[in-house]
Design an enzyme around this catalytic site. Structure first.
Site, PDB file in Angstrom:
ATOM      1  N   TYR A 115       0.843  -1.197   0.000  1.00 53.99           N
ATOM      2  CA  TYR A 115       0.000   0.000   0.000  1.00 53.99           C
ATOM      3  C   TYR A 115       0.879   1.249   0.000  1.00 53.99           C
ATOM      4  O   TYR A 115       0.620   2.205  -0.728  1.00 53.99           O
ATOM      5  CB  TYR A 115      -0.932  -0.004   1.224  1.00 53.99           C
ATOM      6  CG  TYR A 115      -1.822  -1.211   1.287  1.00 53.99           C
ATOM      7  CD1 TYR A 115      -2.953  -1.315   0.484  1.00 53.99           C
ATOM      8  CD2 TYR A 115      -1.534  -2.263   2.148  1.00 53.99           C
ATOM      9  CE1 TYR A 115      -3.771  -2.431   0.534  1.00 53.99           C
ATOM     10  CE2 TYR A 115      -2.356  -3.383   2.210  1.00 53.99           C
ATOM     11  CZ  TYR A 115      -3.462  -3.461   1.401  1.00 53.99           C
ATOM     12  OH  TYR A 115      -4.277  -4.577   1.449  1.00 53.99           O
ATOM     13  N   CYS A 133      -6.356  -6.585  -6.941  1.00 51.92           N
ATOM     14  CA  CYS A 133      -6.117  -6.012  -5.615  1.00 51.92           C
ATOM     15  C   CYS A 133      -5.462  -7.020  -4.675  1.00 51.92           C
ATOM     16  O   CYS A 133      -4.846  -6.632  -3.676  1.00 51.92           O
ATOM     17  CB  CYS A 133      -7.410  -5.468  -5.017  1.00 51.92           C
ATOM     18  SG  CYS A 133      -8.792  -6.617  -5.062  1.00 51.92           S
ATOM     19  N   HIS A 134      -5.538  -8.301  -5.006  1.00 54.18           N
ATOM     20  CA  HIS A 134      -4.929  -9.338  -4.166  1.00 54.18           C
ATOM     21  C   HIS A 134      -3.407  -9.265  -4.183  1.00 54.18           C
ATOM     22  O   HIS A 134      -2.756  -9.853  -3.330  1.00 54.18           O
ATOM     23  CB  HIS A 134      -5.404 -10.731  -4.608  1.00 54.18           C
ATOM     24  CG  HIS A 134      -5.102 -11.037  -6.035  1.00 54.18           C
ATOM     25  ND1 HIS A 134      -5.925 -10.628  -7.073  1.00 54.18           N
ATOM     26  CD2 HIS A 134      -4.075 -11.707  -6.610  1.00 54.18           C
ATOM     27  CE1 HIS A 134      -5.417 -11.042  -8.220  1.00 54.18           C
ATOM     28  NE2 HIS A 134      -4.287 -11.703  -7.962  1.00 54.18           N
TER      29      HIS A 134
END
Length: 156
Positions: free
Chosen positions: A93, A124-125
């Site tokens: 992130y 997104c994984h």
């Protein structure tokens, strides 16, 4: 649709895929957001199902689908960045926040990643915590782990 990872719901509007949600996931959309069920065959939803099943079987390495996720400008910037993460790799992130020129926005990036409406297709994984932990996947940590093993980013 039934998959090896659970039941998924696919949504489309006009000629674009707008959603891929695991039935048991957090942030599952409300019925009013989904609209009416497709009446009969739908070429786009059929293609999305075929591609998703082939991907999960290890027979397909990427997706070739028109997508149109609904979100804010910032969410779109994050989702665009997610699509640039190569299969078999991960990022954090904080790294995405840095790449977007917002180095202090890791939590905002996390929120945008968590609200991604087109899971798996918009990967997104592939985003991990700064310490490498498998955190923050709406479809469940087990699903995130299974996808990363499938892609070769984690050992089984």
């Amino acid at each position: 649709m039934a998959t090896p990872l659970g039941t998924y719901l696919l949504a489309a509007e006009a000629e674009s895929l707008t959603g891929v949600w695991r039935e048991e996931q957090s942030h599952f959309p409300r019925p009013e957001r989904l609209g009416p069920a497709a009446a009969g065959d739908d070429a786009l939803l059929d293609a999305a199902e075929t591609q998703l099943l082939a991907y999960l079987a290890g027979e397909r390495m990427s997706f070739d689908l028109p997508i149109s996720p609904r979100g804010t400008e910032f969410q779109h910037a994050v989702w665009d960045r997610l699509q640039e993460i190569p299969r078999g790799t991960t990022t954090t992130y904080g790294t995405i926040a840095q790449e977007l020129g917002r180095p202090r926005a890791a939590q905002a990036v996390g929120a945008a990643v968590g609200s991604n409406p087109i899971s798996i297709v918009v990967p997104c994984h592939r985003v991990l915590a700064g310490n490498g932990a498998l955190t923050g996947y709406a479809g469940g940590i087990e699903t995130k782990q299974a996808l990363l093993v499938l892609e070769g980013a984690l050992l089984a």
